[in-house]
Write a protein that holds these residues in place. Structure first.
Motif, PDB file in Angstrom:
ATOM      1  N   THR A  46       0.834  -1.205   0.000  1.00 49.62           N
ATOM      2  CA  THR A  46       0.000   0.000   0.000  1.00 49.62           C
ATOM      3  C   THR A  46       0.867   1.254   0.000  1.00 49.62           C
ATOM      4  N   VAL A  47       1.947   1.219   0.776  1.00 42.26           N
ATOM      5  CA  VAL A  47       2.866   2.350   0.831  1.00 42.26           C
ATOM      6  C   VAL A  47       3.491   2.595  -0.548  1.00 42.26           C
ATOM      7  N   ILE A  48       3.877   1.499  -1.201  1.00 34.23           N
ATOM      8  CA  ILE A  48       4.500   1.616  -2.525  1.00 34.23           C
ATOM      9  C   ILE A  48       3.493   2.108  -3.564  1.00 34.23           C
ATOM     10  N   LEU A  49       2.286   1.501  -3.548  1.00 32.97           N
ATOM     11  CA  LEU A  49       1.269   1.872  -4.534  1.00 32.97           C
ATOM     12  C   LEU A  49       0.778   3.301  -4.336  1.00 32.97           C
ATOM     13  N   ALA A  50       0.818   3.780  -3.086  1.00 35.52           N
ATOM     14  CA  ALA A  50       0.363   5.149  -2.813  1.00 35.52           C
ATOM     15  C   ALA A  50       1.225   6.186  -3.534  1.00 35.52           C
ATOM     16  N   ARG A  51       2.450   5.820  -3.857  1.00 40.78           N
ATOM     17  CA  ARG A  51       3.344   6.723  -4.575  1.00 40.78           C
ATOM     18  C   ARG A  51       3.164   6.612  -6.086  1.00 40.78           C
ATOM     19  N   LEU A  52       2.455   5.580  -6.525  1.00 40.21           N
ATOM     20  CA  LEU A  52       2.280   5.354  -7.957  1.00 40.21           C
ATOM     21  C   LEU A  52       0.861   5.644  -8.442  1.00 40.21           C
ATOM     22  N   LEU A  53      -0.090   5.678  -7.506  1.00 41.11           N
ATOM     23  CA  LEU A  53      -1.491   5.844  -7.866  1.00 41.11           C
ATOM     24  C   LEU A  53      -2.097   7.049  -7.161  1.00 41.11           C
ATOM     25  N   VAL A  54      -3.290   7.421  -7.568  1.00 37.82           N
ATOM     26  CA  VAL A  54      -4.005   8.539  -6.943  1.00 37.82           C
ATOM     27  C   VAL A  54      -5.276   8.001  -6.279  1.00 37.82           C
ATOM     28  N   PRO A  55      -5.838   8.743  -5.301  1.00 42.99           N
ATOM     29  CA  PRO A  55      -7.046   8.258  -4.609  1.00 42.99           C
ATOM     30  C   PRO A  55      -8.183   7.888  -5.547  1.00 42.99           C
ATOM     31  N   GLY A 185      -2.464   2.684 -13.897  1.00 44.95           N
ATOM     32  CA  GLY A 185      -3.425   3.318 -13.003  1.00 44.95           C
ATOM     33  C   GLY A 185      -4.332   2.345 -12.276  1.00 44.95           C
ATOM     34  N   TYR A 186      -5.640   2.601 -12.344  1.00 46.90           N
ATOM     35  CA  TYR A 186      -6.604   1.793 -11.588  1.00 46.90           C
ATOM     36  C   TYR A 186      -6.606   0.324 -12.011  1.00 46.90           C
ATOM     37  N   TRP A 187      -6.149   0.035 -13.227  1.00 47.97           N
ATOM     38  CA  TRP A 187      -6.097  -1.360 -13.665  1.00 47.97           C
ATOM     39  C   TRP A 187      -5.116  -2.182 -12.827  1.00 47.97           C
ATOM     40  N   SER A 188      -4.132  -1.532 -12.244  1.00 47.90           N
ATOM     41  CA  SER A 188      -3.194  -2.249 -11.390  1.00 47.90           C
ATOM     42  C   SER A 188      -3.895  -2.750 -10.124  1.00 47.90           C
ATOM     43  N   ILE A 189      -4.836  -1.958  -9.604  1.00 49.74           N
ATOM     44  CA  ILE A 189      -5.604  -2.386  -8.428  1.00 49.74           C
ATOM     45  C   ILE A 189      -6.562  -3.509  -8.812  1.00 49.74           C
ATOM     46  N   VAL A 190      -7.158  -3.370  -9.991  1.00 51.09           N
ATOM     47  CA  VAL A 190      -8.030  -4.439 -10.492  1.00 51.09           C
ATOM     48  C   VAL A 190      -7.237  -5.738 -10.620  1.00 51.09           C
TER      49      VAL A 190
END
Length: 262
Positions: A46-55, A185-190
Motif C-alpha cells: 500500500t505504501v509503494i502503490l500510494a506513490r504510484l497511484l491517486v485516490p 493506473g486503476y487497472w493495477s488495483i483491479v
C-alpha cells in the motif's frame, strides 16, 4: 484404484481426533501467522502503490467491488462451511456440491456482467464497464476452488493454506505493482483483486488432488444446503450493514472522495 479409496484422505477425519488438540493449536498458529504476514505485505504494498497511484484510482475500484461484493456473498451458498463441519462426508456429496458452486459462480458472474451498464449509469462513470466485466470473470474462476479449499480446511491443512495465501498475496501484489509502475493506473488495483483468487485457485488444485467428475446426485445434500443457506443469510445482512456507506459516498461524492475514505 477405486475413486472412493483414492479420495478417502480428503473425506475422512477420524485420524484427526487422535491428536485434535495438537492439530488445533498448530492450525491456529499457522492461520494467525499467515494472516499477520499477509497483513504486513499488504501494508508495504500500500505504501509503494500510494506513490504510484491517486485516490481516484482506488475509488473507481471501490465503486465496483462494493456493489459486486454484495452479490458474491452468494458465491457458494455457505456450502463450503457445510462441507467442513459435516461429520460424515461422501465423494458423491462433494462432487455435487462442487458443481453447485461452479453453477452458482457462473450465475453470479453473469449477473455482475449484466450489472455493468447499470453501474456506469448509477455512478456516471464509463470506466466501470470493462472493470466490472473483468471482476465477473474472476468470480467464475473462484467457483472452481471453493470445495478444494473446504477439503483442505476439513483436513486441517492450515499450514499449507497459509502458504497458499501468502503466495497468492505476494504474486498478486507484484503483478499490481508492476502494472502501476508501467502506468496502468486503476487497472493495477483491479489486477491485484482479480489475480489473487486466480493464483489461489491454481495453487489449491495443485496441492489438493481431489478431482470432480461429470454427474450430479442430489441425494444427501439437502442438509448441507440448508446449513449453508443459514450462513448466507447472516453474511448478507452483515455485508449490507458494513458497506452501504461506500455506495453512498461513491454516488454523491465521486471516486476521489471514496478512494480517500476506502
Amino acid at each position: 484404484m477405486n475413486r472412493d479409496k483414492q479420495y478417502n484422505k480428503w473425506l475422512e477425519t477420524s485420524h484427526l481426533t487422535q491428536d485434535l488438540k495438537s492439530h488445533s493449536i498448530s492450525g491456529g498458529f499457522n492461520t494467525v501467522a499467515g494472516q499477520i504476514l499477509s497483513f504486513g505485505i499488504n501494508i508495504l504494498s500500500t505504501v509503494i502503490l500510494a506513490r504510484l497511484l491517486v485516490p481516484g484510482d482506488y475509488g473507481l475500484v471501490a465503486m465496483v467491488t462494493t456493489i459486486t461484493g454484495f452479490i458474491t456473498v452468494f458465491k457458494d451458498l455457505g456450502l463450503s462451511s457445510a462441507v467442513i463441519q459435516t461429520k460424515e462426508l461422501k465423494d458423491d456429496q462433494v462432487n455435487s456440491i462442487f458443481w453447485i458452486s461452479v453453477g452458482v459462480s457462473f450465475v453470479i458472474a453473469l449477473i455482475v456482467s449484466l450489472l455493468a451498464p447499470l453501474l456506469v449509469a448509477f455512478y456516471q462513470e464509463d470506466r466501470l464497464l470493462n472493470m466490472t466485466l473483468v471482476f465477473a470473470a474472476s468470480i467464475f474462476v473462484t467457483g472452481f476452488s471453493l470445495q478444494h479449499n473446504a477439503l483442505m480446511k476439513r483436513q486441517m491443512r492450515f499450514k499449507t493454506l497459509s502458504r497458499i495465501q501468502i503466495f497468492s498475496t505476494v504474486a498478486s501484489l507484484l503483478t499490481g505493482m508492476f502494472l502501476a509502475w508501467k502506468g496502468f493506473g486503476y487497472w493495477s488495483i483491479v489486477a491485484i483483486s482479480v489475480s489473487n483468487p486466480i493464483y489461489s485457485t491454481i495453487s489449491l488444485w495443485f496441492v489438493c488432488d481431489w478431482r470432480p467428475r461429470l454427474g450430479f446426485n442430489s441425494k444427501g445434500i439437502k442438509t448441507l444446503v440448508s446449513f449453508g443457506a443459514g450462513l448466507t443469510g447472516f453474511d448478507l445482512v452483515n455485508y449490507f450493514s458494513r458497506n452501504m456507506d461506500n455506495v453512498l459516498i461513491g454516488k454523491f461524492s465521486g471516486s476521489s472522495a471514496l478512494g480517500m475514505y476506502f
